[in-house]
Design a protein around this motif. Structure first.
Motif, PDB file in Angstrom:
ATOM      1  N   GLU A 147       0.715  -0.752  -0.067  1.00 18.87           N
ATOM      2  CA  GLU A 147      -0.092   0.096  -0.492  1.00 18.87           C
ATOM      3  C   GLU A 147       0.742   0.624  -0.204  1.00 18.87           C
ATOM      4  OE1 GLU A 147      -2.731   0.074   3.344  1.00 18.87           O
ATOM      5  OE2 GLU A 147      -3.872  -1.610   2.681  1.00 18.87           O
ATOM      6  N   ILE A 148       0.703   2.311  -0.703  1.00 17.16           N
ATOM      7  CA  ILE A 148       1.255   3.474  -0.569  1.00 17.16           C
ATOM      8  C   ILE A 148      -0.211   5.025  -0.944  1.00 17.16           C
ATOM      9  CG2 ILE A 148       2.380   5.447  -1.904  1.00 17.16           C
ATOM     10  CD1 ILE A 148       3.695   3.353  -3.440  1.00 17.16           C
ATOM     11  N   GLY A 150      -2.752   4.492   1.571  1.00 16.96           N
ATOM     12  CA  GLY A 150      -3.649   3.207   2.120  1.00 16.96           C
ATOM     13  C   GLY A 150      -4.217   3.079   0.384  1.00 16.96           C
ATOM     14  N   LYS A 151      -3.681   3.020  -0.324  1.00 18.88           N
ATOM     15  CA  LYS A 151      -3.738   2.455  -1.480  1.00 18.88           C
ATOM     16  C   LYS A 151      -2.949   1.259  -1.835  1.00 18.88           C
ATOM     17  CE  LYS A 151      -5.246   3.227  -6.099  1.00 18.88           C
ATOM     18  NZ  LYS A 151      -5.714   3.930  -7.111  1.00 18.88           N
ATOM     19  N   ASP A 152      -4.105  -0.052  -2.054  1.00 17.43           N
ATOM     20  CA  ASP A 152      -3.181  -0.771  -2.435  1.00 17.43           C
ATOM     21  C   ASP A 152      -3.045  -1.179  -3.909  1.00 17.43           C
ATOM     22  OD1 ASP A 152      -2.595  -3.458  -3.203  1.00 17.43           O
ATOM     23  OD2 ASP A 152      -3.687  -4.580  -1.784  1.00 17.43           O
ATOM     24  N   ILE A 153      -1.149  -1.105  -4.447  1.00 16.56           N
ATOM     25  CA  ILE A 153      -1.489  -1.108  -5.539  1.00 16.56           C
ATOM     26  C   ILE A 153      -1.094  -2.281  -6.646  1.00 16.56           C
ATOM     27  CG2 ILE A 153       0.256   1.012  -4.953  1.00 16.56           C
ATOM     28  CD1 ILE A 153       2.643  -0.568  -4.675  1.00 16.56           C
ATOM     29  N   SER A 154      -0.849  -3.437  -5.728  1.00 14.35           N
ATOM     30  CA  SER A 154      -1.009  -4.679  -6.781  1.00 14.35           C
ATOM     31  C   SER A 154      -1.797  -4.825  -7.895  1.00 14.35           C
ATOM     32  CB  SER A 154      -1.515  -5.645  -5.583  1.00 14.35           C
ATOM     33  OG  SER A 154      -0.842  -5.588  -4.089  1.00 14.35           O
ATOM     34  N   SER A 155      -2.810  -4.011  -8.023  1.00 18.81           N
ATOM     35  CA  SER A 155      -3.309  -4.508  -9.101  1.00 18.81           C
ATOM     36  C   SER A 155      -2.951  -3.606 -10.269  1.00 18.81           C
ATOM     37  CB  SER A 155      -5.248  -4.421  -8.853  1.00 18.81           C
ATOM     38  OG  SER A 155      -5.362  -2.979  -8.618  1.00 18.81           O
ATOM     39  N   GLN A 175       3.362   0.939   3.292  1.00 23.40           N
ATOM     40  CA  GLN A 175       3.464  -0.303   3.481  1.00 23.40           C
ATOM     41  C   GLN A 175       3.628  -1.224   3.154  1.00 23.40           C
ATOM     42  OE1 GLN A 175       2.969  -0.577   7.843  1.00 23.40           O
ATOM     43  NE2 GLN A 175       3.938  -2.382   6.542  1.00 23.40           N
ATOM     44  N   ILE A 176       4.376  -2.383   3.098  1.00 22.29           N
ATOM     45  CA  ILE A 176       5.023  -3.681   1.837  1.00 22.29           C
ATOM     46  C   ILE A 176       4.723  -4.801   3.407  1.00 22.29           C
ATOM     47  CG2 ILE A 176       7.057  -5.165   0.763  1.00 22.29           C
ATOM     48  CD1 ILE A 176       8.500  -2.048   0.170  1.00 22.29           C
ATOM     49  N   PRO A 177       3.622  -6.145   2.872  1.00 21.20           N
ATOM     50  CA  PRO A 177       3.648  -7.237   3.786  1.00 21.20           C
ATOM     51  C   PRO A 177       5.139  -7.231   4.214  1.00 21.20           C
ATOM     52  CG  PRO A 177       2.352  -6.823   1.960  1.00 21.20           C
ATOM     53  CD  PRO A 177       2.909  -5.999   1.392  1.00 21.20           C
ATOM     54  N   VAL A 183       8.517   5.663   6.391  1.00 22.64           N
ATOM     55  CA  VAL A 183       7.520   7.304   4.974  1.00 22.64           C
ATOM     56  C   VAL A 183       8.824   7.589   4.543  1.00 22.64           C
ATOM     57  CG1 VAL A 183       7.572   9.034   5.891  1.00 22.64           C
ATOM     58  CG2 VAL A 183       6.744   7.676   7.424  1.00 22.64           C
ATOM     59  N   LEU A 184       7.964   7.942   2.630  1.00 22.57           N
ATOM     60  CA  LEU A 184       8.910   8.394   2.089  1.00 22.57           C
ATOM     61  C   LEU A 184       8.773   9.231   1.671  1.00 22.57           C
ATOM     62  CD1 LEU A 184       9.628   7.088  -1.586  1.00 22.57           C
ATOM     63  CD2 LEU A 184       9.069   8.741  -1.253  1.00 22.57           C
TER      64      LEU A 184
END
Length: 245
Positions: A147-148, A150-155, A175-177, A183-184
């Motif tokens: 997630e970046i 709060g948004k899942d970027i996998s798709s 957030q990487i599992p 924080v970037l």
């Protein structure tokens, strides 16, 4: 070029290593490996490296540049100054106007990594420029669920074989599992390219890393060659980002 093959800085449990061939970067913060080296599905080695003077392909064939430019495969000058690694390199890509010099300043301190990239045009011609850093983040449980803000970027990674560009905020939560929240923060790297490599035969997506790559302009657009991308003779331009736990 430095007499050494690499420069390494250790500050408590923070470790930054920069190689003299291609300014390739490995990073551990607070004992946690964050930027690593990986064998990709296509058999190539993936490791964090600079992309300049172009990020991705030279879409308009302005200069006939290779993918991501040549700096990542060329020897650079390294210096260990105080708590920083200083990278210096003169761009010499065939077809690109002469005189552009790249300087990177990298350091680690108290669980934080910072990178500043400065381009100075000492030549006589204006040049197009879209620089970035191709970051390979360690993904101990795979890229799925990353997630970046709060948004899942996998798709986005799944659906775009050549990667997908997103706009970055000044401060971004990643957030990487299997990893702590990162924080970037950025100034001048307005986009991030999202990408994970695939096996060209089986189409299976790599599972040990996820690429989140700060870059000045959207590399999937016509930014490279636009007025905003130009660096005039005598001008300098800088961009920076930091990663912290």
């Amino acid at each position: 070029m430095s007499e050494n093959d690499f420069v390494e800085i250790k500050e408590n449990d923070d470790v930054l290593r920069v190689e003299s061939l291609g300014a390739k970067v490995s990073l551990t913060l607070k004992g946690i490996p964050l930027l690593g080296s990986f064998t990709r599905g296509d058999g190539k080695t993936g490791i964090t490296h600079p992309c300049t003077p172009v990020f991705g392909p030279d879409r308009k064939n302005l200069y006939g540049l290779k993918q991501h430019g040549n700096m990542r495969n060329e020897p650079v000058s390294l210096q260990h100054v105080a708590d920083n690694v200083i990278v210096s390199h003169a761009l010499a890509d065939p077809g690109y106007p002469k005189g552009v010099v790249v300087k990177q300043i990298m350091g680690v301190e108290d669980g934080s990594f910072s990178l500043v990239m400065i381009h100075t045009n000492n030549g006589t011609e204006e040049v197009a420029l879209n620089a970035g850093e191709h970051c390979y983040f360690v993904a101990p449980q795979g890229y799925k669920g990353t997630e970046i803000n709060g948004k899942d970027i996998s798709s986005l990674i799944d659906e775009h074989y050549d990667g997908f560009a997103i706009e970055l905020e000044e401060t971004n939560k990643i957030q990487i599992p299997g990893q702590p929240e990162l924080v970037l923060r950025q100034n001048g790297f307005h986009y991030a390219m999202l990408w994970v490599g695939k096996n060209p035969d089986t189409k299976e997506i790599d599972q040990t890393y996820v690429c989140i790559e700060p870059v000045e302009g959207d590399p999937t657009s016509n930014f490279f060659g636009s007025t905003a991308s130009k660096l005039l003779s005598g001008q300098s331009r800088s961009a920076m980002f930091s990663i912290s736990l």
